[in-house]
Design a protein around this motif. Structure first.
Motif, PDB file in Angstrom:
ATOM      1  N   LEU A  42       0.825  -1.206   0.000  1.00  0.00           N
ATOM      2  CA  LEU A  42       0.000   0.000   0.000  1.00  0.00           C
ATOM      3  C   LEU A  42       0.859   1.257   0.000  1.00  0.00           C
ATOM      4  N   ARG A  43       1.939   1.247   0.779  1.00  0.00           N
ATOM      5  CA  ARG A  43       2.837   2.410   0.782  1.00  0.00           C
ATOM      6  C   ARG A  43       3.471   2.606  -0.591  1.00  0.00           C
ATOM      7  N   ASP A  44       3.821   1.517  -1.250  1.00  0.00           N
ATOM      8  CA  ASP A  44       4.391   1.610  -2.596  1.00  0.00           C
ATOM      9  C   ASP A  44       3.389   2.164  -3.600  1.00  0.00           C
ATOM     10  N   SER A  45       2.100   1.998  -3.294  1.00  0.00           N
ATOM     11  CA  SER A  45       1.066   2.491  -4.208  1.00  0.00           C
ATOM     12  C   SER A  45       0.888   3.997  -4.101  1.00  0.00           C
ATOM     13  N   GLY A  46       1.463   4.614  -3.060  1.00  0.00           N
ATOM     14  CA  GLY A  46       1.363   6.056  -2.898  1.00  0.00           C
ATOM     15  C   GLY A  46       0.417   6.501  -1.806  1.00  0.00           C
ATOM     16  N   CYS A  47      -0.182   5.568  -1.059  1.00  0.00           N
ATOM     17  CA  CYS A  47      -1.085   5.947   0.023  1.00  0.00           C
ATOM     18  C   CYS A  47      -0.311   6.597   1.171  1.00  0.00           C
ATOM     19  N   GLY A  48      -0.905   7.585   1.804  1.00  0.00           N
ATOM     20  CA  GLY A  48      -0.298   8.212   2.966  1.00  0.00           C
ATOM     21  C   GLY A  48      -0.329   7.290   4.172  1.00  0.00           C
ATOM     22  N   THR A  49       0.470   7.614   5.179  1.00  0.00           N
ATOM     23  CA  THR A  49       0.621   6.748   6.345  1.00  0.00           C
ATOM     24  C   THR A  49      -0.699   6.491   7.053  1.00  0.00           C
ATOM     25  N   GLU A  50      -1.476   7.554   7.305  1.00  0.00           N
ATOM     26  CA  GLU A  50      -2.735   7.380   8.030  1.00  0.00           C
ATOM     27  C   GLU A  50      -3.725   6.539   7.239  1.00  0.00           C
ATOM     28  N   ARG A  51      -3.774   6.776   5.939  1.00  0.00           N
ATOM     29  CA  ARG A  51      -4.725   6.028   5.119  1.00  0.00           C
ATOM     30  C   ARG A  51      -4.326   4.565   5.010  1.00  0.00           C
ATOM     31  N   VAL A  52      -3.012   4.306   4.953  1.00  0.00           N
ATOM     32  CA  VAL A  52      -2.544   2.925   4.942  1.00  0.00           C
ATOM     33  C   VAL A  52      -3.057   2.195   6.174  1.00  0.00           C
ATOM     34  N   GLU A  53      -2.967   2.840   7.341  1.00  0.00           N
ATOM     35  CA  GLU A  53      -3.411   2.201   8.579  1.00  0.00           C
ATOM     36  C   GLU A  53      -4.913   1.936   8.563  1.00  0.00           C
ATOM     37  N   THR A  54      -5.694   2.873   8.009  1.00  0.00           N
ATOM     38  CA  THR A  54      -7.138   2.684   7.944  1.00  0.00           C
ATOM     39  C   THR A  54      -7.502   1.521   7.038  1.00  0.00           C
ATOM     40  N   VAL A  55      -6.859   1.468   5.868  1.00  0.00           N
ATOM     41  CA  VAL A  55      -7.109   0.375   4.934  1.00  0.00           C
ATOM     42  C   VAL A  55      -6.684  -0.952   5.549  1.00  0.00           C
ATOM     43  N   LEU A  56      -5.546  -0.947   6.215  1.00  0.00           N
ATOM     44  CA  LEU A  56      -5.064  -2.173   6.849  1.00  0.00           C
ATOM     45  C   LEU A  56      -6.026  -2.675   7.916  1.00  0.00           C
ATOM     46  N   LEU A  57      -6.618  -1.760   8.659  1.00  0.00           N
ATOM     47  CA  LEU A  57      -7.553  -2.141   9.704  1.00  0.00           C
ATOM     48  C   LEU A  57      -8.723  -2.920   9.125  1.00  0.00           C
ATOM     49  N   ALA A  58      -9.273  -2.422   8.024  1.00  0.00           N
ATOM     50  CA  ALA A  58     -10.397  -3.102   7.386  1.00  0.00           C
ATOM     51  C   ALA A  58      -9.960  -4.421   6.756  1.00  0.00           C
ATOM     52  N   ALA A  59      -8.837  -4.393   6.030  1.00  0.00           N
ATOM     53  CA  ALA A  59      -8.367  -5.607   5.372  1.00  0.00           C
ATOM     54  C   ALA A  59      -7.989  -6.676   6.394  1.00  0.00           C
ATOM     55  N   ASN A  60      -7.371  -6.253   7.489  1.00  0.00           N
ATOM     56  CA  ASN A  60      -6.983  -7.199   8.525  1.00  0.00           C
ATOM     57  C   ASN A  60      -8.209  -7.881   9.126  1.00  0.00           C
ATOM     58  N   GLU A  61      -9.306  -7.136   9.270  1.00  0.00           N
ATOM     59  CA  GLU A  61     -10.528  -7.729   9.806  1.00  0.00           C
ATOM     60  C   GLU A  61     -11.065  -8.796   8.857  1.00  0.00           C
ATOM     61  N   ALA A  62     -11.045  -8.501   7.550  1.00  0.00           N
ATOM     62  CA  ALA A  62     -11.523  -9.468   6.570  1.00  0.00           C
ATOM     63  C   ALA A  62     -10.642 -10.718   6.573  1.00  0.00           C
ATOM     64  N   ILE A  63      -9.333 -10.530   6.641  1.00  0.00           N
ATOM     65  CA  ILE A  63      -8.410 -11.671   6.656  1.00  0.00           C
ATOM     66  C   ILE A  63      -8.578 -12.468   7.944  1.00  0.00           C
ATOM     67  N   SER A  64      -8.696 -11.768   9.066  1.00  0.00           N
ATOM     68  CA  SER A  64      -8.874 -12.443  10.360  1.00  0.00           C
ATOM     69  C   SER A  64     -10.138 -13.288  10.364  1.00  0.00           C
ATOM     70  N   ASN A  65     -11.223 -12.740   9.800  1.00  0.00           N
ATOM     71  CA  ASN A  65     -12.471 -13.503   9.745  1.00  0.00           C
ATOM     72  C   ASN A  65     -12.290 -14.799   8.965  1.00  0.00           C
ATOM     73  N   ALA A  66     -11.579 -14.713   7.843  1.00  0.00           N
ATOM     74  CA  ALA A  66     -11.346 -15.913   7.035  1.00  0.00           C
ATOM     75  C   ALA A  66     -10.523 -16.938   7.806  1.00  0.00           C
ATOM     76  N   ILE A  67      -9.504 -16.468   8.505  1.00  0.00           N
ATOM     77  CA  ILE A  67      -8.614 -17.379   9.231  1.00  0.00           C
ATOM     78  C   ILE A  67      -9.308 -17.988  10.450  1.00  0.00           C
ATOM     79  N   GLU A  68     -10.072 -17.178  11.176  1.00  0.00           N
ATOM     80  CA  GLU A  68     -10.645 -17.634  12.436  1.00  0.00           C
ATOM     81  C   GLU A  68     -11.950 -18.405  12.281  1.00  0.00           C
ATOM     82  N   HIS A  69     -12.744 -18.075  11.256  1.00  0.00           N
ATOM     83  CA  HIS A  69     -14.095 -18.621  11.207  1.00  0.00           C
ATOM     84  C   HIS A  69     -14.394 -19.519  10.013  1.00  0.00           C
TER      85      HIS A  69
END
Length: 257
Positions: A42-69
């Motif tokens: 995401l950083r390589d794509s040009g996203c700013g630091t804060e936005r990277v963290e926001t996107v990661l938060l959502a993506a991490n939730e989706a990945i966690s759901n797949a792994i856990e459930h």
């Protein structure tokens, strides 16, 4: 997840960013590595630091759901994450598994992750089938303001009472919904229904007056619920009118005499 960034296209890069590809076994120890790799991409794509963290938060939730459930009742299977930068600078991320969907239970803890993903971006799409589940999220590049005092003021205008029966939500709205309060009501309705996953009946017969703002809030809620495979039924006062035409396209409507 789709993230649109203003002013940056593939022409602004010396070389196109390679797609993000990850195919891993759905095991908890994979989360840290996947998050790190996705953040770097995401950083390589040009996203700013804060936005990277926001996107990661959502993506991490989706990945966690797949792994856990997704593979809760069987051996861990694969989880697939794909990211791509489109010619207009849009970033697209999808998370897929080959497991089983576990429905959320209104009134409990499960299902809050979907709401959190919705708040981190613009939309959440969930497609479930016998082959597994695919989660796609969309987000604008700008950080969205916190609800803060404006949301508190809106809650003084309308009240929402919830009842849960066998996985079904009945939400009764009273008071009034004025300009600027559409998002606040939509958020409370989505929170009551696990991000729209749980079927929900919205009773508006207690509103002091029928307003365009109330209709906009319900339309937002019904559209969000549809995108994650949920459904809404609306109960309103009076006969069928053109005023509810837009909402009727995304929600069943019962007109109370």
């Amino acid at each position: 997840m789709i993230l649109r960034r203003s002013g940056l296209t593939s022409a602004d890069r010396s070389e196109p960013l390679r797609p993000f590809v990850a195919d891993e076994r759905a095991e908890p120890e994979q989360l840290i590595s996947l998050r790190s790799r996705l953040a770097r991409w995401l950083r390589d794509s040009g996203c700013g630091t804060e936005r990277v963290e926001t996107v990661l938060l959502a993506a991490n939730e989706a990945i966690s759901n797949a792994i856990e459930h997704a593979y809760a009742d069987t051996e861990p299977g694969p989880v697939h994450i794909r990211g791509q930068v489109l010619p207009d600078g849009t970033i697209r991320i999808a998370v897929a598994d080959q497991g089983s969907w576990r429905p959320a239970q209104p009134g409990g803890y499960r299902g809050r992750g979907i709401l959190m993903m919705q708040e981190c971006g613009d939309t959440v799409w969930i497609v479930r089938s016998s082959y597994g589940t695919v989660v796609t999220l969309t987000a604008r590049p700008e950080e969205q303001p916190e609800p803060g005092a404006a949301a508190a003021a809106c809650r003084d205008q309308f009240q929402l009472r919830r009842q849960f029966t066998d996985g079904h939500v009945v939400a009764k709205v009273t008071g009034t919904v004025s300009a600027g309060c559409e998002a606040a009501l939509a958020r409370e309705l989505l929170a009551a229904s696990c991000g729209g996953v749980a079927p929900m009946t919205i009773d508006l017969t207690g509103l002091s007056r029928d307003t365009e703002h109330a209709r906009d809030a319900i339309q937002q809620t019904a559209q969000a619920a549809r995108r994650v495979g949920g459904s809404t039924t609306l109960v309103v006062n009076g006969p069928r009118t053109d005023a509810w035409h837009r909402v009727a396209e995304v929600s069943e409507i019962i007109h109370s005499p």
